[in-house]
Design a protein around this motif. Structure first.
Motif, PDB file in Angstrom:
ATOM      1  N   ALA A 211       7.305  -1.086  -4.421  1.00 55.10           N
ATOM      2  CA  ALA A 211       8.640  -1.210  -5.009  1.00 55.10           C
ATOM      3  C   ALA A 211       9.463  -2.271  -4.286  1.00 55.10           C
ATOM      4  O   ALA A 211      10.188  -3.048  -4.922  1.00 55.10           O
ATOM      5  CB  ALA A 211       9.354   0.145  -4.964  1.00 55.10           C
ATOM      6  N   ALA A 212       9.342  -2.302  -2.960  1.00 54.07           N
ATOM      7  CA  ALA A 212      10.083  -3.296  -2.192  1.00 54.07           C
ATOM      8  C   ALA A 212       9.615  -4.713  -2.523  1.00 54.07           C
ATOM      9  O   ALA A 212      10.424  -5.640  -2.656  1.00 54.07           O
ATOM     10  CB  ALA A 212       9.930  -3.016  -0.699  1.00 54.07           C
ATOM     11  N   ARG A 213       8.308  -4.880  -2.678  1.00 50.61           N
ATOM     12  CA  ARG A 213       7.776  -6.208  -3.014  1.00 50.61           C
ATOM     13  C   ARG A 213       8.200  -6.623  -4.425  1.00 50.61           C
ATOM     14  O   ARG A 213       8.614  -7.764  -4.652  1.00 50.61           O
ATOM     15  CB  ARG A 213       6.254  -6.193  -2.887  1.00 50.61           C
ATOM     16  N   ALA A 214       8.102  -5.698  -5.366  1.00 50.99           N
ATOM     17  CA  ALA A 214       8.472  -6.014  -6.748  1.00 50.99           C
ATOM     18  C   ALA A 214       9.943  -6.365  -6.859  1.00 50.99           C
ATOM     19  O   ALA A 214      10.333  -7.195  -7.697  1.00 50.99           O
ATOM     20  CB  ALA A 214       8.132  -4.838  -7.659  1.00 50.99           C
ATOM     21  N   ALA A 215      10.760  -5.765  -6.021  1.00 49.29           N
ATOM     22  CA  ALA A 215      12.198  -6.035  -6.059  1.00 49.29           C
ATOM     23  C   ALA A 215      12.530  -7.471  -5.680  1.00 49.29           C
ATOM     24  O   ALA A 215      13.608  -7.972  -6.029  1.00 49.29           O
ATOM     25  CB  ALA A 215      12.930  -5.057  -5.145  1.00 49.29           C
ATOM     26  N   THR A 216      11.618  -8.144  -4.967  1.00 47.16           N
ATOM     27  CA  THR A 216      11.861  -9.537  -4.571  1.00 47.16           C
ATOM     28  C   THR A 216      11.503 -10.528  -5.674  1.00 47.16           C
ATOM     29  O   THR A 216      11.751 -11.730  -5.534  1.00 47.16           O
ATOM     30  CB  THR A 216      11.041  -9.898  -3.316  1.00 47.16           C
ATOM     31  N   ILE A 217      10.912 -10.034  -6.763  1.00 48.82           N
ATOM     32  CA  ILE A 217      10.467 -10.889  -7.868  1.00 48.82           C
ATOM     33  C   ILE A 217      11.521 -10.842  -8.968  1.00 48.82           C
ATOM     34  O   ILE A 217      11.904  -9.755  -9.412  1.00 48.82           O
ATOM     35  CB  ILE A 217       9.107 -10.402  -8.410  1.00 48.82           C
ATOM     36  N   PRO A 218      12.007 -11.984  -9.434  1.00 47.41           N
ATOM     37  CA  PRO A 218      13.011 -11.949 -10.500  1.00 47.41           C
ATOM     38  C   PRO A 218      12.584 -11.134 -11.718  1.00 47.41           C
ATOM     39  O   PRO A 218      13.419 -10.472 -12.350  1.00 47.41           O
ATOM     40  CB  PRO A 218      13.195 -13.430 -10.839  1.00 47.41           C
ATOM     41  N   ALA A 219      11.318 -11.148 -12.077  1.00 44.27           N
ATOM     42  CA  ALA A 219      10.841 -10.355 -13.210  1.00 44.27           C
ATOM     43  C   ALA A 219      10.820  -8.855 -12.903  1.00 44.27           C
ATOM     44  O   ALA A 219      10.629  -8.037 -13.809  1.00 44.27           O
ATOM     45  CB  ALA A 219       9.444 -10.809 -13.632  1.00 44.27           C
ATOM     46  N   LYS A 220      10.977  -8.496 -11.623  1.00 40.97           N
ATOM     47  CA  LYS A 220      11.012  -7.105 -11.161  1.00 40.97           C
ATOM     48  C   LYS A 220       9.727  -6.338 -11.462  1.00 40.97           C
ATOM     49  O   LYS A 220       9.741  -5.127 -11.686  1.00 40.97           O
ATOM     50  CB  LYS A 220      12.207  -6.349 -11.766  1.00 40.97           C
ATOM     51  N   ARG A 221       8.620  -7.039 -11.435  1.00 42.06           N
ATOM     52  CA  ARG A 221       7.326  -6.394 -11.647  1.00 42.06           C
ATOM     53  C   ARG A 221       6.238  -7.320 -11.142  1.00 42.06           C
ATOM     54  O   ARG A 221       6.477  -8.494 -10.859  1.00 42.06           O
ATOM     55  CB  ARG A 221       7.100  -6.084 -13.122  1.00 42.06           C
ATOM     56  N   PHE A 222       5.034  -6.783 -11.049  1.00 42.42           N
ATOM     57  CA  PHE A 222       3.868  -7.597 -10.745  1.00 42.42           C
ATOM     58  C   PHE A 222       3.265  -8.121 -12.044  1.00 42.42           C
ATOM     59  O   PHE A 222       3.446  -7.554 -13.117  1.00 42.42           O
ATOM     60  CB  PHE A 222       2.825  -6.791  -9.971  1.00 42.42           C
ATOM     61  N   GLY A 223       2.542  -9.208 -11.941  1.00 45.43           N
ATOM     62  CA  GLY A 223       1.904  -9.781 -13.114  1.00 45.43           C
ATOM     63  C   GLY A 223       0.722  -8.948 -13.573  1.00 45.43           C
ATOM     64  O   GLY A 223       0.033  -8.301 -12.771  1.00 45.43           O
TER      65      GLY A 223
END
Length: 259
Positions: A211-223
């Motif tokens: 969740a912490a990693r995904a929060a750093t991505i503008p899309a808010k998710r993994f590919g």
């Protein structure tokens, strides 16, 4: 969209799982006969059976280490004249650059730069003679945005990018294209391993680390790997002949730049 590559022959390196497998699936769905590769024969056979059942095309597994001449020979024996080559290989594990030995640096450059160049050397001649070839190299978003600890991977992949930038222009008039796809964080086993290590170091759960990693991505998710595979298949298509020498970054918007 009809990609115009049904009946073409494709080699996809390191494709028993993850992004390589997603690329092989997308090419098979487009009607290509596909040679897949990995070092674990059992996983490879399972992936081949899965892909063949989905797409109804010929899927040939080749268990081989492509860092060796013998491994490359085995791969090309299964598909001597591919129309499509997808270069892919796992990167070295995160490590402080001060801890790298000379042999580790050599191995990293071989795995993430030299192997791809050697395979291209072997297939590009017939591609130019047939006036069709598509080469896609899976590198990393760290080529554009280097990360401490991944210095060896970033450096080797950046070297591959620069090496092939000139080569791409020499074969463009033969309808042979060379492009790179730079993945960010995709939902793969490799990412799960990285998140597991991060969770252990921080004393948190894997879900919290994710969740912490995904929060750093503008899309808010993994590919989704299938998104990556679809982009790769398009670059391999008959519709993409005017795209060459390019770096397609797929990272959910992490790289904060216009170019």
């Amino acid at each position: 969209m009809d990609l115009g590559i049904a009946g073409r022959r494709a080699i996809v390196c390191a494709s028993s799982r993850g992004l390589g497998k997603a690329c092989a699936r997308a090419l098979a769905e487009a009607g290509c006969d596909v040679v897949i590769n990995g070092r674990d024969a059992q996983k490879l056979e399972a992936a081949a059976a899965e892909l063949a059942s989905i797409a109804g095309v010929k899927v040939t597994p080749v268990a081989a280490d492509l860092a060796t001449p013998e491994g490359q020979q085995a791969l090309l024996a299964a598909c001597p004249d591919p129309d499509i080559l997808i270069n892919n290989n796992g990167g070295p594990p995160p490590r402080d650059f001060r801890e790298l030995t000379r042999q580790q640096m050599i191995d990293g450059v071989v795995a993430n730069m030299v192997v791809a160049i050697e395979l291209i050397q072997k297939v590009i001649g017939p591609m130019t003679e047939r006036k069709f070839g598509r080469i896609v190299n899976i590198t990393s978003g760290s080529v554009k945005m280097p990360l401490a600890g991944l210095d060896l991977s970033s450096g080797a992949r950046a070297g591959l990018t620069a090496f092939l930038a000139g080569v791409a222009r020499t074969v463009a008039d033969k309808n042979v294209t060379i492009n790179n796809i730079l993945p960010g964080a995709f939902d793969t086993d490799r990412l799960k391993g990285i998140l597991g290590n991060a969770a252990k170091q921080k004393g948190i759960s894997v879900d919290d680390a994710a969740a912490a990693r995904a929060a750093t991505i503008p899309a808010k998710r993994f590919g989704d790997p299938d998104e990556f595979g679809a982009a790769c298949a398009f670059l391999c298509s008959a519709r993409a002949g005017y795209i060459t020498g390019q770096n397609l970054l797929i990272d959910g918007g992490v790289f904060n730049g216009a170019f």
